[in-house]
Design an enzyme around this catalytic site. Structure first.
Site, PDB file in Angstrom:
ATOM      1  N   GLY A  12       5.397   1.735  -3.848  1.00 53.75           N
ATOM      2  CA  GLY A  12       5.008   1.059  -5.502  1.00 53.75           C
ATOM      3  C   GLY A  12       5.806   1.313  -6.197  1.00 53.75           C
ATOM      4  O   GLY A  12       7.161   0.726  -6.157  1.00 53.75           O
ATOM      5  N   SER A  13       6.652   2.251  -6.622  1.00 54.89           N
ATOM      6  CA  SER A  13       7.251   2.471  -7.607  1.00 54.89           C
ATOM      7  C   SER A  13       8.865   2.702  -6.632  1.00 54.89           C
ATOM      8  O   SER A  13       9.910   2.237  -6.837  1.00 54.89           O
ATOM      9  CB  SER A  13       7.807   4.226  -7.638  1.00 54.89           C
ATOM     10  OG  SER A  13       6.942   4.298  -8.737  1.00 54.89           O
ATOM     11  N   ILE A  26      -1.608  -7.686  -6.445  1.00 54.27           N
ATOM     12  CA  ILE A  26      -1.466  -8.202  -7.647  1.00 54.27           C
ATOM     13  C   ILE A  26      -1.457  -9.361  -8.549  1.00 54.27           C
ATOM     14  O   ILE A  26      -3.176  -9.534  -8.073  1.00 54.27           O
ATOM     15  CB  ILE A  26      -0.697  -9.596  -6.329  1.00 54.27           C
ATOM     16  CG1 ILE A  26      -0.368  -8.299  -5.141  1.00 54.27           C
ATOM     17  CG2 ILE A  26       0.147 -10.685  -6.631  1.00 54.27           C
ATOM     18  CD1 ILE A  26       1.296  -7.541  -5.643  1.00 54.27           C
ATOM     19  N   GLU A  84       4.299  -2.843 -13.520  1.00 54.27           N
ATOM     20  CA  GLU A  84       6.085  -3.363 -13.970  1.00 54.27           C
ATOM     21  C   GLU A  84       6.478  -1.893 -14.245  1.00 54.27           C
ATOM     22  O   GLU A  84       7.383  -2.013 -15.293  1.00 54.27           O
ATOM     23  CB  GLU A  84       5.991  -4.268 -15.062  1.00 54.27           C
ATOM     24  CG  GLU A  84       4.954  -5.181 -14.531  1.00 54.27           C
ATOM     25  CD  GLU A  84       5.284  -6.669 -14.886  1.00 54.27           C
ATOM     26  OE1 GLU A  84       6.561  -7.016 -15.486  1.00 54.27           O
ATOM     27  OE2 GLU A  84       5.024  -7.366 -15.684  1.00 54.27           O
ATOM     28  N   GLY A  85       6.538  -0.851 -13.615  1.00 51.11           N
ATOM     29  CA  GLY A  85       7.258   0.544 -12.992  1.00 51.11           C
ATOM     30  C   GLY A  85       6.777   1.374 -14.404  1.00 51.11           C
ATOM     31  O   GLY A  85       6.478   1.185 -15.086  1.00 51.11           O
ATOM     32  N   THR A  86       6.184   2.016 -13.856  1.00 49.19           N
ATOM     33  CA  THR A  86       5.513   3.505 -13.909  1.00 49.19           C
ATOM     34  C   THR A  86       6.446   4.160 -15.588  1.00 49.19           C
ATOM     35  O   THR A  86       8.055   3.498 -15.110  1.00 49.19           O
ATOM     36  CB  THR A  86       5.432   4.931 -13.408  1.00 49.19           C
ATOM     37  OG1 THR A  86       6.250   5.282 -12.930  1.00 49.19           O
ATOM     38  CG2 THR A  86       4.510   3.860 -12.432  1.00 49.19           C
ATOM     39  N   GLY A 115     -14.944   8.552 -33.867  1.00 48.44           N
ATOM     40  CA  GLY A 115     -16.076   9.510 -33.419  1.00 48.44           C
ATOM     41  C   GLY A 115     -16.926   9.214 -32.411  1.00 48.44           C
ATOM     42  O   GLY A 115     -16.178   8.654 -31.469  1.00 48.44           O
ATOM     43  N   PRO A 156       0.607  -0.662  -0.414  1.00 50.44           N
ATOM     44  CA  PRO A 156       0.269   0.076   0.124  1.00 50.44           C
ATOM     45  C   PRO A 156       0.625   1.115   0.025  1.00 50.44           C
ATOM     46  O   PRO A 156       0.064   1.843  -0.793  1.00 50.44           O
ATOM     47  CB  PRO A 156      -1.229  -0.076   1.002  1.00 50.44           C
ATOM     48  CG  PRO A 156      -1.047  -1.714   2.035  1.00 50.44           C
ATOM     49  CD  PRO A 156       0.319  -1.763   0.711  1.00 50.44           C
ATOM     50  N   GLN A 162     -10.760   8.684 -31.054  1.00 50.11           N
ATOM     51  CA  GLN A 162     -10.766   9.602 -32.137  1.00 50.11           C
ATOM     52  C   GLN A 162     -11.371   9.258 -34.115  1.00 50.11           C
ATOM     53  O   GLN A 162     -12.555  10.163 -34.587  1.00 50.11           O
ATOM     54  CB  GLN A 162      -9.701  10.362 -32.154  1.00 50.11           C
ATOM     55  CG  GLN A 162     -10.024  11.609 -32.921  1.00 50.11           C
ATOM     56  CD  GLN A 162     -10.512  12.493 -31.850  1.00 50.11           C
ATOM     57  OE1 GLN A 162     -10.770  12.418 -30.758  1.00 50.11           O
ATOM     58  NE2 GLN A 162     -11.224  14.009 -32.162  1.00 50.11           N
TER      59      GLN A 162
HETATM   60  N1  CAA Z   1      18.698  -5.707 -12.318  1.00 46.17           N
HETATM   61  C1  CAA Z   1      19.898  -5.901 -11.505  1.00 46.17           C
HETATM   62  N2  CAA Z   1      20.062  -5.359  -9.763  1.00 46.17           N
HETATM   63  C2  CAA Z   1      19.899  -4.550  -9.956  1.00 46.17           C
HETATM   64  C3  CAA Z   1      18.848  -4.043 -11.352  1.00 46.17           C
HETATM   65  C4  CAA Z   1      18.043  -4.793 -12.365  1.00 46.17           C
HETATM   66  N3  CAA Z   1      17.348  -4.321 -12.842  1.00 46.17           N
HETATM   67  N4  CAA Z   1      18.463  -2.430 -10.743  1.00 46.17           N
HETATM   68  C5  CAA Z   1      19.257  -2.307  -9.968  1.00 46.17           C
HETATM   69  N5  CAA Z   1      19.831  -3.559  -9.324  1.00 46.17           N
HETATM   70  C6  CAA Z   1      20.226  -3.487  -7.826  1.00 46.17           C
HETATM   71  C7  CAA Z   1      21.336  -2.055  -7.893  1.00 46.17           C
HETATM   72  O1  CAA Z   1      22.769  -2.378  -8.755  1.00 46.17           O
HETATM   73  C8  CAA Z   1      21.596  -2.027  -6.315  1.00 46.17           C
HETATM   74  O2  CAA Z   1      22.976  -2.923  -5.507  1.00 46.17           O
HETATM   75  P1  CAA Z   1      23.795  -2.650  -4.866  1.00 46.17           P
HETATM   76  O3  CAA Z   1      22.917  -2.010  -3.994  1.00 46.17           O
HETATM   77  O4  CAA Z   1      24.496  -3.840  -4.718  1.00 46.17           O
HETATM   78  O5  CAA Z   1      24.592  -2.129  -5.155  1.00 46.17           O
HETATM   79  C9  CAA Z   1      20.333  -2.557  -5.706  1.00 46.17           C
HETATM   80  O6  CAA Z   1      20.335  -2.397  -6.695  1.00 46.17           O
HETATM   81  C10 CAA Z   1      19.433  -1.365  -5.684  1.00 46.17           C
HETATM   82  O7  CAA Z   1      19.505  -0.585  -6.829  1.00 46.17           O
HETATM   83  P2  CAA Z   1      18.988   1.424  -6.543  1.00 46.17           P
HETATM   84  O8  CAA Z   1      19.703   1.838  -5.510  1.00 46.17           O
HETATM   85  O9  CAA Z   1      18.580   1.482  -7.541  1.00 46.17           O
HETATM   86  O10 CAA Z   1      17.391   0.733  -6.310  1.00 46.17           O
HETATM   87  P3  CAA Z   1      16.155   2.552  -5.477  1.00 46.17           P
HETATM   88  O11 CAA Z   1      16.269   0.884  -4.528  1.00 46.17           O
HETATM   89  O12 CAA Z   1      16.746   3.785  -5.787  1.00 46.17           O
HETATM   90  O13 CAA Z   1      15.135   1.582  -6.577  1.00 46.17           O
HETATM   91  C11 CAA Z   1      14.051   1.343  -9.045  1.00 46.17           C
HETATM   92  C12 CAA Z   1      15.224   1.379  -7.418  1.00 46.17           C
HETATM   93  C13 CAA Z   1      14.223   1.352 -10.281  1.00 46.17           C
HETATM   94  C14 CAA Z   1      13.515   3.062  -8.492  1.00 46.17           C
HETATM   95  C15 CAA Z   1      13.272   0.619  -8.432  1.00 46.17           C
HETATM   96  O14 CAA Z   1      12.678   0.528  -6.894  1.00 46.17           O
HETATM   97  C16 CAA Z   1      12.025  -0.299  -9.293  1.00 46.17           C
HETATM   98  O15 CAA Z   1      12.142  -0.682 -10.252  1.00 46.17           O
HETATM   99  N6  CAA Z   1      10.846   0.628  -9.056  1.00 46.17           N
HETATM  100  C17 CAA Z   1       9.026   0.154  -9.745  1.00 46.17           C
HETATM  101  C18 CAA Z   1       8.777  -0.812  -9.537  1.00 46.17           C
HETATM  102  C19 CAA Z   1       8.235  -2.146 -10.232  1.00 46.17           C
HETATM  103  O16 CAA Z   1       8.474  -1.586 -11.550  1.00 46.17           O
HETATM  104  N7  CAA Z   1       6.973  -2.289  -9.585  1.00 46.17           N
HETATM  105  C20 CAA Z   1       6.073  -3.296 -10.178  1.00 46.17           C
HETATM  106  C21 CAA Z   1       5.485  -4.362  -9.098  1.00 46.17           C
HETATM  107  S1  CAA Z   1       5.366  -5.380 -10.396  1.00 46.17           S
HETATM  108  C22 CAA Z   1       3.935  -5.117 -11.319  1.00 46.17           C
HETATM  109  O17 CAA Z   1       3.277  -4.199 -11.391  1.00 46.17           O
HETATM  110  C23 CAA Z   1       3.115  -6.509 -11.642  1.00 46.17           C
HETATM  111  C24 CAA Z   1       1.962  -6.708 -12.615  1.00 46.17           C
HETATM  112  O18 CAA Z   1       1.327  -5.994 -12.167  1.00 46.17           O
HETATM  113  C25 CAA Z   1       1.733  -7.192 -14.310  1.00 46.17           C
END
Ligand code: CAA
Length: 380
Positions: free
Chosen positions: A131-132, A157, A363-365, A339, A128, A336
């Site tokens: 998300g991001s 989920i 899966e990430g905005t 119409g 809750p 569009q």
């Molecule tokens: N692959 C492997 N490792 C990764 C990675 C990747 N693609 N991206 C980051 N990492 C690792 C980094 O290397 C780092 O490792 P270390 O600590 O060892 O250096 C660690 O992860 C932390 O990385 P960040 O500091 O970049 O992490 P952050 O907390 O700043 O977050 C973010 C990064 C990209 C914003 C991430 O939180 C993110 O992707 N958020 C979006 C979440 C998301 O996509 N949710 C979707 C839910 S599922 C869904 O939506 C399914 C559905 O309904 C159909």
């Protein structure tokens, strides 16, 4: 550079196109209207090897490559956007990490029946308040004897209402933030597990999503996927692949929107001639077709890199960013072109737009995709 599909990939495309035309498109409006999970169609997807396309045949999958997966996702989502995401979650967010990180014992129990479509998997990261900022999760898992005990909640989920097992991410050491997150395979008959009400979504209504609750939910230690503390990297790596699936879902939805607009424009007359004679309509159709092809190239590039074992995080994020925003633009233009008829439910144009909208969020905005892309661009 070769951008032609192989013979095998063309066969997958044709098989999925045929399946979508016969089994999905004729039912998609009803599933949307009644918020109905397409149980029979999902069973058949499993029989065709489409619920674990890139999983080797010895583990119950289709034994195909990721370009085939992208091609299949496009065709299935063109038939029904909701069915597309059910398949994408099974392939990318459940089977892929279990294949990559599971022991043989775990694969026998948690992969084979899922890749073959007898059972359904889901992926639970979002909460809750997170998300991001996925690392901000509050769900905890405490080791106790031979078990882990989970407490917390997840939301939105996909496949949650129907799943047999859910890949759940929880904190095993809160002080370590993302390095304290661990992944668990939680069967949905585990004691202490409960589901909330299915979400009443704007689009992709053939697929179900819901909140999940864990209250002193005990699972055997052998259900942990990967090592303690590896969960965040498992989640991030998994989402890289998932973003190819969602990009291809968006592409399929966009194609459905474009194709129904094109068909309508050829029939509709205004000012004494078919509206395809007007440049306003021609230009819209031209832009739609161009953007669709551009998205496909980005998606195939990302999938091809995954097949080669190369890094593909940025390319998957680019594909997902462009394809999802493109799908919203294309399906909106589709309305569009129609119409007033585009704004009523007797026509499919509005459903394609509703289905497209979520691809810019889950899966990430789009904003997170831009962060991932920029992070990769500015690395050195
Ligand atoms: N692959 C492997 N490792 C990764 C990675 C990747 N693609 N991206 C980051 N990492 C690792 C980094 O290397 C780092 O490792 P270390 O600590 O060892 O250096 C660690 O992860 C932390 O990385 P960040 O500091 O970049 O992490 P952050 O907390 O700043 O977050 C973010 C990064 C990209 C914003 C991430 O939180 C993110 O992707 N958020 C979006 C979440 C998301 O996509 N949710 C979707 C839910 S599922 C869904 O939506 C399914 C559905 O309904 C159909």
């Amino acid at each position: 550079m070769d951008i032609e599909l192989t013979e095998e990939q063309r066969q997958v495309r044709d098989m999925c196109r045929d399946f979508a035309a016969k089994e999905l498109a004729p039912n998609a409006r009803r599933w949307d209207e009644h918020h109905e999970f397409p149980r029979e169609a999902v069973k058949k997807l499993g029989e065709l090897g489409l619920m674990g396309i890139a999983v080797p045949a010895e583990w119950g999958g289709g034994g195909m490559d990721n370009v085939s997966y992208a091609v299949a996702m496009e065709e299935i989502s063109r038939g029904c956007g909701g069915t597309g995401v059910i398949m994408s979650v099974s392939n990318s967010l459940y089977c892929d990490p279990v294949m990559k990180y599971g022991s043989d014992e775990q694969k026998a129990e948690f992969l084979r029946p899922y890749a073959s479509g007898e059972r359904l998997g889901a992926f639970a990261l979002t909460e809750p308040q997170s998300g991001s900022d996925a690392a901000e999760m509050k769900t905890v898992a405490v080791a106790r004897g031979d078990e882990y005990v989970l407490d917390g909640a997840k939301i939105f989920i996909t496949n949650g209402p129907q799943a047999d097992t859910i890949l759940v991410f929880a904190q095993t050491d809160k002080a370590k933030r993302h390095k304290g997150i661990t992944a668990f395979l939680v069967p949905t008959d585990a004691k202490g597990f409960a589901r909330g009400k299915t979400d009443d979504k704007v689009g992709i209504r053939a697929s179900g999503s819901c909140p999940l609750f864990f209250e002193a939910c005990a699972i055997p230690k052998r259900f942990r996927l990967g090592a303690e503390g590896d969960g965040f990297k498992i989640a991030m790596g998994t989402l890289d692949g998932g973003r190819i699936g969602i990009a291809a879902q968006a592409l399929g939805i966009a194609r459905a929107g474009y194709e129904c607009a094109r068909a309508y424009a050829k029939e509709r007359k205004a000012f004494g001639q078919p509206i395809t004679q007007f440049q306003a309509i021609q230009f819209m159709l031209a832009d739609m077709a161009t953007e669709i092809d551009a998205a496909r190239l980005l998606i195939w590039r990302a999938a091809g890199l995954k097949d080669k074992g190369a890094r593909f995080s940025a390319e998957a994020a680019m594909a997902k960013l462009f394809a999802s925003e493109m799908a919203e633009r294309v399906t909106s233009k589709g309305i569009q072109v129609h119409g007033g008829y585009g704004y009523v439910k007797e026509y499919d144009a509005e459903r394609h737009w509703r289905d497209s909208r979520i691809t810019e969020i889950y899966e990430g905005t789009s904003e997170i995709q831009r962060l991932v892309i920029a992070g990769n661009l500015l690395k050195d």
